[in-house]
Scaffold this active site. Structure first.
Site, PDB file in Angstrom:
ATOM      1  N   THR A   1      42.579 -25.428  -5.398  1.00 20.80           N
ATOM      2  CA  THR A   1      41.978 -24.715  -4.263  1.00 20.80           C
ATOM      3  C   THR A   1      40.907 -25.626  -3.637  1.00 20.80           C
ATOM      4  OG1 THR A   1      40.443 -23.588  -5.754  1.00 20.80           O
ATOM      5  CG2 THR A   1      42.482 -22.420  -5.201  1.00 20.80           C
TER       6      THR A   1
ATOM      7  N   THR B   1      37.493 -25.822  -2.473  1.00 21.09           N
ATOM      8  CA  THR B   1      36.177 -26.177  -3.018  1.00 21.09           C
ATOM      9  C   THR B   1      36.307 -26.724  -4.432  1.00 21.09           C
ATOM     10  OG1 THR B   1      35.095 -24.512  -1.655  1.00 21.09           O
ATOM     11  CG2 THR B   1      33.866 -25.287  -3.568  1.00 21.09           C
ATOM     12  N   CYS B   2      37.186 -26.133  -5.210  1.00 18.66           N
ATOM     13  CA  CYS B   2      37.367 -26.545  -6.599  1.00 18.66           C
ATOM     14  C   CYS B   2      37.838 -27.998  -6.691  1.00 18.66           C
ATOM     15  CB  CYS B   2      38.360 -25.620  -7.292  1.00 18.66           C
ATOM     16  SG  CYS B   2      37.933 -23.868  -7.180  1.00 18.66           S
ATOM     17  N   SER B   3      38.759 -28.381  -5.804  1.00 25.81           N
ATOM     18  CA  SER B   3      39.324 -29.730  -5.825  1.00 25.81           C
ATOM     19  C   SER B   3      38.462 -30.759  -5.108  1.00 25.81           C
ATOM     20  CB  SER B   3      40.712 -29.730  -5.173  1.00 25.81           C
ATOM     21  OG  SER B   3      41.633 -29.018  -5.968  1.00 25.81           O
TER      22      SER B   3
ATOM     23  N   VAL C   1      35.327 -29.985  -9.537  1.00 25.88           N
ATOM     24  CA  VAL C   1      35.820 -30.882 -10.588  1.00 25.88           C
ATOM     25  C   VAL C   1      35.348 -32.316 -10.354  1.00 25.88           C
ATOM     26  CG1 VAL C   1      37.863 -31.838 -11.727  1.00 25.88           C
ATOM     27  CG2 VAL C   1      37.775 -29.399 -11.182  1.00 25.88           C
TER      28      VAL C   1
END
Length: 171
Positions: A54, A56-58, A62
């Site tokens: 997704t 923001t997550c990517s 992370v």
């Protein structure tokens, strides 16, 4: 566009993590990882997010932990783990995509058992995502929550590696 949060019995500082079995890709296959074994006798930064791949997550979450791996280790962190309500295959592929290598353990909470047990469920059903994890980070010492940083819906601030390094939580 916010996600609905469910906060009935949220874990808090000083609580012991619940017993749960997560999955991690090891040697090309999904391997059970119990919270009891994973957190025992060490200081772990666990961060959780709504979903692999997704935006923001990517783009931020992370990569921030991968880039700050050495700085976190220098502050007494023995391991870094990313948790998401996805399956181990997805988490393994995402870890490769993100260059997590041996810096960040990519833990799958496929059925959301751990996420429900810590009371940090996010309801993403109206977006076709089902029940997922809220975005948060925690510092865990030998299975006990030392600090917990839960994001407001749609935010990305207090769960970042940069926030942990600057907040004094890792002294």
């Amino acid at each position: 566009m916010g996600f609905q949060q469910e906060n009935d019995m949220t874990i808090k500082t000083g609580d012991r993590l619940p017993s749960a079995t997560l999955m991690e890709m090891q040697d090309g296959k999904p391997t059970p990882v119990t919270t009891g074994d994973f957190f025992k006798g060490r200081r772990v930064v666990l961060f959780a997010l709504p979903g692999a791949f997704t935006p923001t997550c990517s783009a931020k979450h992370v990569p921030g932990f991968v880039a700050n791996h050495d700085a976190l280790k220098a502050r007494g962190v023995d391991a870094i783990a990313c948790l998401s309500v996805n399956d181990a295959f997805v988490m393994g592929a995402w870890g490769k995509d993100q260059g997590a290598g041996d810096k960040v353990h990519m833990l799958a909470d496929g059925n959301g058992d751990f996420t429900r047990a810590v009371g940090l469920v996010m309801d993403g059903t109206k977006f076709g995502m089902g029940q997922r994890s809220q975005r948060y980070s925690m510092v865990v010492e030998d299975g006990v929550v030392e600090s917990l940083n839960v994001e407001e819906p749609g935010a990305y601030e207090v769960s970042s590696a940069e926030y942990l390094l600057g907040s004094g939580q890792l002294s």
